[in-house]
Each structure stands twice: as structure tokens, then as C-alpha cells.
Design a protein around this motif. Structure first.
Motif, PDB file in Angstrom:
ATOM      1  N   MET A   1      36.746  34.444   0.752  1.00 13.81           N
ATOM      2  CA  MET A   1      35.630  33.491   0.896  1.00 13.81           C
ATOM      3  C   MET A   1      34.327  34.118   0.407  1.00 13.81           C
ATOM      4  O   MET A   1      34.106  35.311   0.581  1.00 13.81           O
ATOM      5  N   SER A   2      33.491  33.300  -0.211  1.00 12.64           N
ATOM      6  CA  SER A   2      32.214  33.811  -0.708  1.00 12.64           C
ATOM      7  C   SER A   2      31.259  34.023   0.476  1.00 12.64           C
ATOM      8  O   SER A   2      31.045  33.119   1.275  1.00 12.64           O
ATOM      9  N   ARG A   3      30.745  35.219   0.579  1.00 11.12           N
ATOM     10  CA  ARG A   3      29.808  35.493   1.661  1.00 11.12           C
ATOM     11  C   ARG A   3      28.879  36.657   1.317  1.00 11.12           C
ATOM     12  O   ARG A   3      29.180  37.451   0.418  1.00 11.12           O
ATOM     13  N   ILE A   4      27.765  36.718   2.036  1.00 14.93           N
ATOM     14  CA  ILE A   4      26.915  37.909   1.981  1.00 14.93           C
ATOM     15  C   ILE A   4      27.271  38.713   3.229  1.00 14.93           C
ATOM     16  O   ILE A   4      27.294  38.161   4.333  1.00 14.93           O
ATOM     17  N   GLU A   5      27.551  39.979   3.013  1.00 12.52           N
ATOM     18  CA  GLU A   5      27.936  40.834   4.144  1.00 12.52           C
ATOM     19  C   GLU A   5      27.036  42.060   4.198  1.00 12.52           C
ATOM     20  O   GLU A   5      26.755  42.671   3.165  1.00 12.52           O
ATOM     21  N   VAL A   6      26.609  42.396   5.388  1.00  8.64           N
ATOM     22  CA  VAL A   6      25.719  43.537   5.567  1.00  8.64           C
ATOM     23  C   VAL A   6      26.345  44.479   6.593  1.00  8.64           C
ATOM     24  O   VAL A   6      26.781  44.033   7.648  1.00  8.64           O
ATOM     25  N   ARG A   7      26.402  45.762   6.239  1.00 13.39           N
ATOM     26  CA  ARG A   7      26.973  46.734   7.193  1.00 13.39           C
ATOM     27  C   ARG A   7      26.068  47.942   7.323  1.00 13.39           C
ATOM     28  O   ARG A   7      25.715  48.572   6.318  1.00 13.39           O
ATOM     29  N   GLY A   8      25.669  48.238   8.538  1.00 13.44           N
ATOM     30  CA  GLY A   8      24.943  49.478   8.824  1.00 13.44           C
ATOM     31  C   GLY A   8      23.669  49.659   8.011  1.00 13.44           C
ATOM     32  O   GLY A   8      23.325  50.776   7.627  1.00 13.44           O
ATOM     33  N   LEU A   9      22.947  48.547   7.780  1.00 18.42           N
ATOM     34  CA  LEU A   9      21.784  48.599   6.884  1.00 18.42           C
ATOM     35  C   LEU A   9      20.578  49.280   7.539  1.00 18.42           C
ATOM     36  O   LEU A   9      20.146  48.903   8.627  1.00 18.42           O
ATOM     37  N   ARG A  10      20.060  50.289   6.829  1.00 17.72           N
ATOM     38  CA  ARG A  10      18.856  50.985   7.305  1.00 17.72           C
ATOM     39  C   ARG A  10      17.822  50.942   6.207  1.00 17.72           C
ATOM     40  O   ARG A  10      18.140  51.197   5.048  1.00 17.72           O
ATOM     41  N   TYR A  11      16.590  50.606   6.606  1.00 14.87           N
ATOM     42  CA  TYR A  11      15.513  50.615   5.618  1.00 14.87           C
ATOM     43  C   TYR A  11      14.267  51.265   6.214  1.00 14.87           C
ATOM     44  O   TYR A  11      13.931  51.025   7.379  1.00 14.87           O
ATOM     45  N   ALA A  12      13.604  52.077   5.400  1.00 16.11           N
ATOM     46  CA  ALA A  12      12.371  52.737   5.865  1.00 16.11           C
ATOM     47  C   ALA A  12      11.257  52.515   4.853  1.00 16.11           C
ATOM     48  O   ALA A  12      11.497  52.564   3.642  1.00 16.11           O
ATOM     49  N   TYR A  13      10.052  52.224   5.356  1.00 18.19           N
ATOM     50  CA  TYR A  13       8.858  52.190   4.513  1.00 18.19           C
ATOM     51  C   TYR A  13       8.197  53.555   4.627  1.00 18.19           C
ATOM     52  O   TYR A  13       7.792  53.937   5.740  1.00 18.19           O
TER      53      TYR A  13
END
Ligand code: ATP
Length: 259
Positions: free
Chosen positions: A1-13
Motif C-alpha cells: 500500500m502507498s504510504r508515508i512512513e516515519v521511523r525514529g525521526l530526529r531533527y535538530a536546529y
């Protein structure tokens, strides 16, 4: 199935981490509302998904393909992103702005392009404004024009950051109906940042609640919108009423001076 999947996302400014390991998904044909207090990381998450920010860790997959390393043009085939405040007025007419949304390399548009743009404008009730310059529109009209520019692409996924900001109640209701149709009739996956929880419960199949850069709840509205959940996330005691199994915020407790 078409999907957006996010795993363990970390972002820093600049070294300051604001997303601390986010997991989530948006499936084709569903509307997911992203809610959470100011500064909880909603816009940052959307910018990561749109390929504008590069996360320091974790993985984003769209239709099974890792987002990392994909060019913007390729990402744009999968998704249309409308940032917060994107209703900024460029010196273009509404129609020109929508045609620009098609992402053609030149300003040459055929009859099919025009018909497609006009269909989207009609769907959003903007047909009469097609030849008006964007700077002459009201805030709400400009917001709808920004949405039209995203919808005309007919991308599998829509990422919308606070699209109801300037909308009055009728236009807000129209937006709920339009996005619901995008999901049900076109099979698009919609991820929409909202502050109004009552809009979220009416629109979304699922609500993702973010707080301090972490997902605190992810589920159907009746599961996420509870008095305890809202108090824990926002620090506000709310009164909820239920209609047809859907919880609505009926008001919140105010501290009375001297009370
Ligand atoms: N360009 C930036 N540089 C540094 N810090 C940023 C930048 N943009 C956002 N932040 C910080 O990242 C955190 C998350 O911000 P973000 O805009 O993603 O939150 P949000 O949930 O969308 O907030 P709001 O509901 O107020 O729009 C905040 O602490 C914010 O100050």
C-alpha cells in the motif's frame, strides 16, 4: 500500500534537537491530523517529510522508497506541501499561481492544463477570482489559492500546515469537505497540521498528537481526544461533549481572578 512512513525521526536546529524519535505513518486514502502545542515540532516534522529539512537520524519512506537522497523534483511527484503562511502574495493572478503548481519547466500551458486548473479553482469556489492578482485577495482567499496550487498537482500525498488559519466557519467547513473528498474519492493521503481540535475530530480518520518533539498519542479521534490526554499535552482542563461517538471540546476551565 502507498504510504508515508516515519521511523525514529530526529531533527535538530543548530545542535538543538526538537524531534526526538518520531514514528508515524499516513496511508493512501486517509486524513491524519497533526495536533500539539505551539513549538511541539509539527511544522518541523512536515518540513522533514517534504524533503526541505534533513533529519539527523531516522528514516522516512514514501511508497516504500527512502526519502534520503531523493531530488526535490522526485519528492514533488509524491507529495504537495503547503507551508504555514504560504498565502504570501506574489505578483501573479490566481490562475497563474495555480498553473505554476503544475510544476512545468516553462510557462507554456495547453488546454488540458488550463482545464485542470479551472476545475480545481471551481472546486474551491475560486472560479470568479481566477484573474485577480494574489495581492488583492483577502487572507482567507489567498489561503485557498495556496491550497488550489497544491491540489492541482494531484499528488498522492498532501501535507498542509495550518490551512484553516484565515478561514471563516463556512470556508473551514468547505475545507473539511474538500480534504475528505481528496482522501475518499482521489485516494490521496492527507497530513494536516491543525490547532482547532474540533476541526481535527471532524476531519481526521486518525489524530497524531505531538508534544515536545515526541508522539504522545496516535489513533482515532475518540481515542486521542480525551480530557486527560488534552490536559497532559496542553496543560489545559477542557470540557468535552460527545456527539455520535465523536468528542468535541465544549470549553476550557478559566482561572478566575480571586477565585
Ligand atoms: N529555523 C529554526 N531555527 C531554530 N529553531 C527553530 C526553527 N524553527 C523552529 N524552531 C524551533 O523548533 C521547535 C519546534 O518548532 P515548530 O515550528 O516545528 O513547532 P510547531 O509545533 O509547528 O509550532 P506552532 O504550533 O507554534 O506552529 C520550537 O522550539 C522552535 O522554536
Amino acid at each position: 500500500m502507498s504510504r508515508i512512513e516515519v521511523r525514529g525521526l530526529r531533527y535538530a536546529y543548530r545542535g538543538a534537537e526538537v524531534l526526538h524519535g518520531v514514528d508515524g505513518r499516513v496511508d493512501a486514502g486517509e486524513v491524519v491530523a497533526l495536533i500539539g502545542p505551539n513549538g511541539s515540532g509539527k511544522s518541523t516534522l512536515l518540513r522533514c517529510l517534504a524533503g526541505i529539512l534533513r533529519p539527523r537520524r531516522g528514516e522516512i519512506r514514501i511508497a516504500g522508497e527512502p526519502l534520503r537522497g531523493q531530488r526535490q523534483a522526485r519528492i514533488a511527484r509524491h507529495l504537495a506541501y503547503v507551508p504555514q503562511g504560504s498565502e504570501a502574495a506574489e505578483p501573479l493572478t490566481v490562475l497563474e499561481s495555480v498553473l505554476l503548481g503544475l510544476g512545468r519547466a516553462s510557462w507554456r500551458y495547453g488546454p488540458a492544463d488550463l482545464a485542470r486548473a479551472e476545475r480545481v479553482l471551481a472546486r474551491l469556489g475560486l472560479g470568479e477570482l481566477a484573474q485577480r492578482p494574489l495581492p488583492e485577495l483577502s487572507g482567507g482567499q489567498r489561503q485557498k489559492a495556496a491550497l488550489a496550487r497544491a491540489l492541482v498537482r494531484e499528488a498522492p500525498f498532501l501535507l498542509l500546515d495550518e490551512p484553516t488559519n484565515h478561514l471563516d466557519m463556512r470556508h473551514e467547513r468547505d475545507l473539511i469537505e474538500i480534504l475528505t473528498r481528496c482522501a475518499r474519492e482521489q485516494g490521496q493521503g492527507v497530513l494536516v497540521v491543525l490547532h482547532d481540535i474540533n476541526v481535527a475530530v471532524q476531519l481526521a480518520d486518525r489524530i497524531l498528537l505531538l508534544r515536545d518533539g515526541q508522539v504522545r498519542a496516535d489513533g482515532p479521534p475518540r481515542q486521542v481526544v480525551t480530557a486527560t490526554g488534552i490536559r497532559d499535552a496542553y496543560g489545559v482542563a477542557v470540557r468535552l461533549v460527545e456527539r455520535g461517538g465523536t468528542p468535541f471540546v465544549a470549553g476550557y476551565e478559566l482561572a478566575r481572578p480571586g477565585g
